[in-house]
Design an enzyme around this catalytic site. Sequence first.
Site, PDB file in Angstrom:
ATOM      1  CB  CYS A 119      23.888  -9.423  42.516  1.00  0.00           C
ATOM      2  SG  CYS A 119      25.122  -8.132  42.264  1.00  0.00           S
ATOM      3  CB  CYS A 131      26.312  -4.572  38.814  1.00  0.00           C
ATOM      4  SG  CYS A 131      26.512  -6.036  40.021  1.00  0.00           S
ATOM      5  CE1 TYR A 177     -20.803 -24.851  56.401  1.00  0.00           C
ATOM      6  CE2 TYR A 177     -18.510 -23.781  56.173  1.00  0.00           C
ATOM      7  CZ  TYR A 177     -19.267 -24.790  55.862  1.00  0.00           C
ATOM      8  OH  TYR A 177     -18.942 -25.908  55.073  1.00  0.00           O
ATOM      9  CG  ASP A 234     -11.197 -21.311  48.305  1.00  0.00           C
ATOM     10  OD1 ASP A 234     -11.715 -22.707  48.133  1.00  0.00           O
ATOM     11  OD2 ASP A 234     -10.451 -21.122  47.503  1.00  0.00           O
ATOM     12  CB  CYS A 274      24.685  -4.388  42.381  1.00  0.00           C
ATOM     13  SG  CYS A 274      23.302  -4.865  41.506  1.00  0.00           S
TER      14      CYS A 274
HETATM   15 ZN   LIG Z   1      24.211  -6.888  40.756  1.00  0.00          ZN
END
Ligand SMILES: [Zn+2]
Length: 670
Positions: free
Chosen positions: A427, A412, A225, A118, A433
């Site tokens: 975070c 958390c 090909y 593809d 956490c």
């Molecule tokens: Zn967290």
Amino acid sequence: MNQSVSQRMQELEELLNRYNKEYYENDEPSVPDAEYDRLFHELKALETEHPDLRNASSPTMKVGGKPLGQFKTVQHEVPMLSLDNAFSVEEFEAFSKRVEQRLDTNQTVTFCCEPKLDGAAVSLLYENGLLVRGATRGDGQSGEDITENVKTIRNVPLKLSGDVPERLEVRGEVVMPLGAFERFNEQARLRDEKVFANPRNAAAGSLRQLDSKITAKRPLHFYAYSLGVISETTQLPDSHYMRLQQLKDWGLPVNIEIKTVESVQGCDDYYESILARRDSLNYDIDGVVFKVDSVRLQQDLGFVARAPRWAIARKFPAQEQLTTITGVDFQVGRTGAITPVARLEPVNVGGVTVSNATLHNADEIERLGVRIGDCVSIRRAGDVIPQVVSVVKDKRPEKTEAIEFPLHCPICQSDIERVEGEAVARCTGGLYCAAQRKEAIKHFASRKAMDIDGLGDKIVEQLVERDWIKSPADLYRLSKAELATLPRMGSKSAENLRNAIKATQETTLARFIYSLGIREVGEATANALANHFKNLDALVAANSEQLQEVPDVGAVVAHHIVSFFQESHNQQVVAELREFISWPEGEDASSVQSDRLTGNTYVITGTLSTMTRDEAKSALEALGAKVASSVSKKTTALVAGENAGSKLTKAQSLGLSILDEEALHELLKD
Ligand SMILES: [Zn+2]
């Protein structure tokens, strides 16, 4: 009634023309292929039913888009036609029956089977063995002159070797390998540049750059090909398969999966075996192609308007589909990275039901302009997680909802931070956490890290949810009695798990480094670090310059390592782990190696841009590979950098696989 039929046909034509233009001329489709195919089929069926209403310029009559004005136009001496499709085994059987009837034979027909890559179809013209022209397929009759661009593709030989016909036109597909495609988009997202919907668009878009220097930077790969024009004097074998082998002898890359089979059963087995391995191939395929192998029989069979009668593409389930976003969740990863994940109306993509897809990050949400309730195109290919590639804005319902990126961690409640210049929001909770802790411990216990047998994801989640584990060191403090109180955990399995954890107390420095989960420190880098520093204290004390002396460690990875060991809670985790875990230090540490590439032999040639050849050599050796100085039949692959010379030609003539720098990194990364 005819009024509405002709209206629908006109509507379909307009839609298909628009999608065609997006696909072929702008490399930016707004709907997946499956949707295009559906509409195309609908139009074709209406045209068969009402031939009087068929428009002479209907999209069913041509293959692709018109070439853009910017490139010179190339007339194909032999048209580059497309193939008919079969979507089921019945349709394939019907094709095979037509072939037998037309040939009026009871003998078994031999088929040449090829994966249907593809990418973008191209034609390469060689005169006296020299590449003189490259062209896109365009509308099949005429394409664009992309000579300068194809010359930049690593595995396209500029000169053929051996007894080559005076004029030889080779056709094939240019693809962007999956790993390279993912990395390309990742980088583009970071730099806020154009992101491609799929590897095919990336390949087509890269080939159609007016500046060939841009094309040269794109990791493209060519597979031959078929043959187009060929000087009349040339004698070639009658078998298509043998002709491909001849191309290979002249130095052209031919896909290794191509083979011949007898009968419908053989074709069906081939289809199943390629489909089963589809996800493990390093390039996108959307089906397999079956060609009557005898060129003489091909000529007897001839063509119909659009396609040869002697070949058919049997399609695989599409890798892109449309569905609706019903909501967005925010997941927290091992390093705190917050990933927005779209919840979807379940949809079958490539044979698998998909109900979630990644949206990557906040920038990506903005780039896509996506809202909850939108109709979106989902792509699932290889072992990469499904992703949202585009929004079909035409289909946007009246009520949609904006996606709000959270300011606090959904797990958390710690602040979410986004470092200036980085796309990823994180975070800030670290091992406080629970989400990060779960992922850190899953990584710690994983096969390439400490390899704790029997400590599955479910158990890790239970241990963290009960708050028994605040850091990986707590694993070594768990008693058999505690473990036995977990759901579905008998006393025997608790004992086994306890023993499995204990068994990892003697390990290797490389595994230990990898298990810490330092950002961008994979198995190969961990090995290289262990080999270089020989003991943990030396690694912990190393500054950025010292770290960059290690093969495959650049400024970014060095920065991650330094920051990791500077964090006080990481220092504490490492100190606690060292109470339980030990490994041989000093010279012994350098024997610490993975055996992932044992038995493979590589040769390195040319100039690499991100590392020296010596560094590449030791990185490969660290994984158990041998690095030889000359190419032979025993060579597994040639690593070819810039300006590779005779070794590359030799490797090509032996039909060896050629790894470019991207592919080398891919190999080392795993
Ligand atoms: Zn967290």
